[in-house]
Design an enzyme around this catalytic site. Structure first.
Site, PDB file in Angstrom:
ATOM      1  N   GLU A 283     -15.090 -24.531   0.900  1.00 34.81           N
ATOM      2  CA  GLU A 283     -16.285 -24.070   0.188  1.00 34.81           C
ATOM      3  C   GLU A 283     -17.119 -23.844   1.555  1.00 34.81           C
ATOM      4  O   GLU A 283     -17.820 -24.839   1.958  1.00 34.81           O
ATOM      5  CB  GLU A 283     -16.948 -24.825  -0.884  1.00 34.81           C
ATOM      6  CG  GLU A 283     -15.995 -24.980  -2.081  1.00 34.81           C
ATOM      7  CD  GLU A 283     -15.894 -23.658  -2.780  1.00 34.81           C
ATOM      8  OE1 GLU A 283     -16.505 -22.739  -2.597  1.00 34.81           O
ATOM      9  OE2 GLU A 283     -15.190 -23.923  -3.711  1.00 34.81           O
ATOM     10  N   CYS A 317     -25.788 -22.377  -0.021  1.00 36.41           N
ATOM     11  CA  CYS A 317     -24.446 -21.508   0.668  1.00 36.41           C
ATOM     12  C   CYS A 317     -24.811 -20.074   0.169  1.00 36.41           C
ATOM     13  O   CYS A 317     -24.519 -19.113   0.746  1.00 36.41           O
ATOM     14  CB  CYS A 317     -23.249 -22.180   0.355  1.00 36.41           C
ATOM     15  SG  CYS A 317     -23.241 -22.634  -1.483  1.00 36.41           S
TER      16      CYS A 317
HETATM   17  P1  NAD Z   1     -21.202 -29.339   8.271  1.00 36.47           P
HETATM   18  O1  NAD Z   1     -20.149 -28.464   8.510  1.00 36.47           O
HETATM   19  O2  NAD Z   1     -22.002 -29.651   9.357  1.00 36.47           O
HETATM   20  O3  NAD Z   1     -20.926 -30.609   7.604  1.00 36.47           O
HETATM   21  C1  NAD Z   1     -20.340 -30.700   6.461  1.00 36.47           C
HETATM   22  C2  NAD Z   1     -19.547 -32.218   6.112  1.00 36.47           C
HETATM   23  O4  NAD Z   1     -18.519 -32.305   7.018  1.00 36.47           O
HETATM   24  C3  NAD Z   1     -20.439 -33.203   6.474  1.00 36.47           C
HETATM   25  O5  NAD Z   1     -20.261 -34.443   5.714  1.00 36.47           O
HETATM   26  C4  NAD Z   1     -19.958 -33.838   7.877  1.00 36.47           C
HETATM   27  O6  NAD Z   1     -20.090 -35.093   8.261  1.00 36.47           O
HETATM   28  C5  NAD Z   1     -18.569 -33.473   7.675  1.00 36.47           C
HETATM   29  N1  NAD Z   1     -17.944 -33.259   9.147  1.00 36.47           N
HETATM   30  C6  NAD Z   1     -18.298 -32.823  10.297  1.00 36.47           C
HETATM   31  N2  NAD Z   1     -17.289 -32.814  11.333  1.00 36.47           N
HETATM   32  C7  NAD Z   1     -16.288 -33.135  10.693  1.00 36.47           C
HETATM   33  C8  NAD Z   1     -14.781 -33.525  11.093  1.00 36.47           C
HETATM   34  N3  NAD Z   1     -14.465 -33.337  12.312  1.00 36.47           N
HETATM   35  N4  NAD Z   1     -13.941 -34.026  10.331  1.00 36.47           N
HETATM   36  C9  NAD Z   1     -14.242 -34.227   8.897  1.00 36.47           C
HETATM   37  N5  NAD Z   1     -15.634 -33.966   8.512  1.00 36.47           N
HETATM   38  C10 NAD Z   1     -16.484 -33.733   9.353  1.00 36.47           C
HETATM   39  O7  NAD Z   1     -22.093 -28.430   7.081  1.00 36.47           O
HETATM   40  P2  NAD Z   1     -23.735 -28.702   6.824  1.00 36.47           P
HETATM   41  O8  NAD Z   1     -24.515 -28.404   7.947  1.00 36.47           O
HETATM   42  O9  NAD Z   1     -23.751 -30.312   6.067  1.00 36.47           O
HETATM   43  O10 NAD Z   1     -23.849 -27.962   5.844  1.00 36.47           O
HETATM   44  C11 NAD Z   1     -24.336 -26.551   5.770  1.00 36.47           C
HETATM   45  C12 NAD Z   1     -23.200 -25.492   5.624  1.00 36.47           C
HETATM   46  O11 NAD Z   1     -22.337 -25.758   4.428  1.00 36.47           O
HETATM   47  C13 NAD Z   1     -23.406 -24.160   5.511  1.00 36.47           C
HETATM   48  O12 NAD Z   1     -22.657 -23.332   6.350  1.00 36.47           O
HETATM   49  C14 NAD Z   1     -23.301 -23.790   3.988  1.00 36.47           C
HETATM   50  O13 NAD Z   1     -23.144 -22.339   3.493  1.00 36.47           O
HETATM   51  C15 NAD Z   1     -22.249 -24.674   3.539  1.00 36.47           C
HETATM   52  N6  NAD Z   1     -22.001 -24.825   2.225  1.00 36.47           N
HETATM   53  C16 NAD Z   1     -21.051 -24.302   1.599  1.00 36.47           C
HETATM   54  C17 NAD Z   1     -21.125 -24.139   0.207  1.00 36.47           C
HETATM   55  C18 NAD Z   1     -20.177 -23.592  -0.604  1.00 36.47           C
HETATM   56  O14 NAD Z   1     -19.874 -23.894  -1.736  1.00 36.47           O
HETATM   57  N7  NAD Z   1     -19.518 -22.395  -0.130  1.00 36.47           N
HETATM   58  C19 NAD Z   1     -21.867 -25.098  -0.443  1.00 36.47           C
HETATM   59  C20 NAD Z   1     -22.823 -25.939   0.403  1.00 36.47           C
HETATM   60  C21 NAD Z   1     -22.919 -25.683   1.849  1.00 36.47           C
END
Ligand code: NAD
Length: 525
Positions: A283, A317
């Site tokens: 997602e 998102c």
């Molecule tokens: P992010 O990708 O920076 O982080 C998301 C999660 O991934 C965090 O828990 C982070 O600790 C983890 N993470 C980071 N590096 C990792 C790795 N190497 N291995 C495993 N996990 C890792 O995103 P964010 O800034 O927290 O959230 C914003 C983004 O999320 C936006 O792009 C938004 O559109 C998206 N989002 C999408 C949806 C959806 O349903 N499509 C819903 C909510 C947010």
């Protein structure tokens, strides 16, 4: 690595002695959150990794701290999950549903306090914070119903004396990783459905919302412990993506990783998990558009788009990023939007009447300012906003910009309150523009024309996962499957038949005859 660890440990005493504003928020105690909290629950509470300090986006002050989960504690968690797995897989579905029902009840009891914590820590306004917890409650209700109704099917066998069945079994162990902007609801979208499917799970919340993560963990832990069940069935960790996150996505014992976050990290998660043939639900980022046709109810467009673009300070998102206005309504609608933006109450998310809170952290303020500079550099015009607000906390002015819809900056997701406005002439042109970005999450058309509607939702219409008519891009209900196409990752969560992804499908052929006929009429004798 050793140098880095030494540098981090030098900061530790400073972090530990940082002034915490924890006492100012009595609702934290109600949720079992202390000044310093464990960052791992696997039937036992632990956490001895680097200290995470939760910062209030509205003031820049430290709230409270969490001792994050180490790689060793992650391993202990997996061992505890493995020990609990078979018992949970063999528990009857309706009994699993009863546990999820109790989690829903516990969430109902804590809806106000947890809603406040979501607002305090993430920065969304309180009605949205409470709404997010309500979403978690709703998904528990949906999961309870599913726990009695998940069904396979009996198919027609071509062979006499044979029965062809499809049955569904749990996957076993699954991993869940969530983003900062929905620190409660997204977890339960996964945990509630996965639990009734018979899986044990480990959820890693985002570090910057570690208090909400651990408050949710406590709600689940209390229910499992009260029922005499191993708490490891619904384990929770917080810690850096680069340590425990990486451990989780490389772990072949987890049959599914459900990841919610940015496209950049999601791509890495996808490549890593698929390299060992694990399953994913992805997602990822959106770049959502509204199309205002010439016959649209303009009042509805204004109301739907304001919530979509300014709600959650543009950090959903599904937030509205691109607004396509037909040339016949463009000028008057842009004027109405600019006027409406000037009246939006910006302030503390916990204060009544605020409609736009801060963005989540200083990095988001930078993303906003860099975005505004990039828009200008590509020939765009800022119609309102465009500045950081001079007050403590991470406040920016909600911004509207006019720019060429094909500009490079328009193709990237800026996760801040910037709305692009564009003029268009024909439905063909505007659907191509809607589809002309890498992401494919949410989209909406405002029109009263049935022909436009059918075109929009049909084969040559919007290529997004969410395709709305006369409703904004954000605020989806949990009954439908939620997710998007292309760079949004293709995953589906929540309602409809999304549960199937948390289960293993077995196609079973049962021969109850005394013969051995072969399929396709093959004779082998
Ligand atoms: P992010 O990708 O920076 O982080 C998301 C999660 O991934 C965090 O828990 C982070 O600790 C983890 N993470 C980071 N590096 C990792 C790795 N190497 N291995 C495993 N996990 C890792 O995103 P964010 O800034 O927290 O959230 C914003 C983004 O999320 C936006 O792009 C938004 O559109 C998206 N989002 C999408 C949806 C959806 O349903 N499509 C819903 C909510 C947010």
């Amino acid at each position: 690595l050793h140098k880095m660890l030494r540098a981090v440990s030098q900061f530790r005493p400073f972090i530990r002695t940082m002034a915490l504003t924890y006492e100012k928020y009595p609702f934290l105690k109600e949720l079992g959150i202390e000044a310093v909290n464990p960052g791992c629950y696997n039937g036992k509470w632990c956490g001895s990794g680097p200290v995470l300090t939760s910062m209030n986006p509205a003031t820049g002050e430290a709230i409270a701290q969490v001792n994050s989960c180490t790689v060793e504690e992650y391993e202990e968690t997996i061992v505890a999950m493995e020990a609990a797995k078979n018992e949970w897989m063999m528990t009857p579905g309706p009994r699993r549903g009863e546990i999820v029902r109790q989690i829903g009840v516990a969430l109902r009891e804590k809806v106000e306090a947890l809603g406040k914590l979501v607002s305090l820590e993430m920065g969304k306004i309180n009605p949205e914070g409470v709404g997010e917890v309500q979403e978690a409650i709703d998904i528990c209700d949906l999961a309870v119903g599913l726990s009695r109704s998940i069904a396979g099917q009996v198919l027609q066998s071509e062979r006499p004396g044979h029965m062809l069945l499809e049955t569904w079994n749990p996957l076993g162990m699954v991993g869940i990783i969530s983003a900062f902007n929905f620190p409660c609801a997204v977890a339960f979208w996964n945990i509630a459905i996965s639990l009734i499917c018979g899986n044990v799970s480990v959820w890693k919340g985002a570090s910057s919302v570690c208090l909400t993560t651990m408050a949710c963990a406590k709600i689940c832990a209390d229910v499992f412990e009260a029922n005499g069940l191993p708490g490891a069935i619904a384990s929770t960790i917080v810690g850096p993506g680069s340590t425990v996150g990486d451990k989780l996505i490389t772990d072949e014992r987890l049959k599914l990783v459900s990841f919610t976050g940015s496209t950049k990290v999601g791509r890495h998660v996808s490549e890593t998990v698929h390299s060992h043939f694990g399953r994913t639900i992805l997602e990822l980022g959106g770049n959502n558009a509204v199309i205002c046709m010439p016959d649209a109810d303009l009042e509805l467009v204004l109301r739907g788009c304001l919530f979509g673009a300014v709600g959650t300070a543009g950090q959903r998102c599904t937030s509205l990023r691109r607004l396509f206005l037909h040339e016949s309504v463009y000028d008057k609608m842009v004027e109405r939007f600019v006027k409406a933006y000037a009246t939006i109450p910006i302030g503390d998310p916990l204060e009544k009447g605020t409609l736009c809170g801060p963005v989540h952290n200083p990095a988001a303020v930078k993303e906003y300012l860099d975005g505004v500079a990039a828009i200008k550099a590509e020939g765009g015009k800022i119609l309102c906003g465009g500045n950081k607000i001079d007050r403590p906390g991470n406040y920016v002015e909600p911004c509207i910009a006019a720019i060429d819809p094909r500009a490079e900056i328009v193709k990237t997701e800026l996760f801040v309150p910037i709305l692009y406005v564009f003029k268009f002439k024909t439905i063909d042109e505007v659907i191509a523009l809607n589809n002309g970005v890498p992401q494919g999450l949410s989209s909406a058309m405002f029109t009263k024309d049935l022909g436009n509607v059918c075109r929009w939702i049909g084969p040559l219409g919007s290529d997004c996962g969410l395709v709305n008519v006369n409703a904004g891009t954000s605020g989806a209900e949990i009954g439908g499957a939620f997710g998007g196409e292309k760079d949004t990752g293709g995953g589906r969560e929540s309602g409809s038949d999304a549960w199937k992804q948390y289960m293993r499908r077995s196609t079973c052929t049962i021969n109850y005859s005394a013969e051995m006929p072969l399929a396709q009429g093959i004779v082998f004798e």
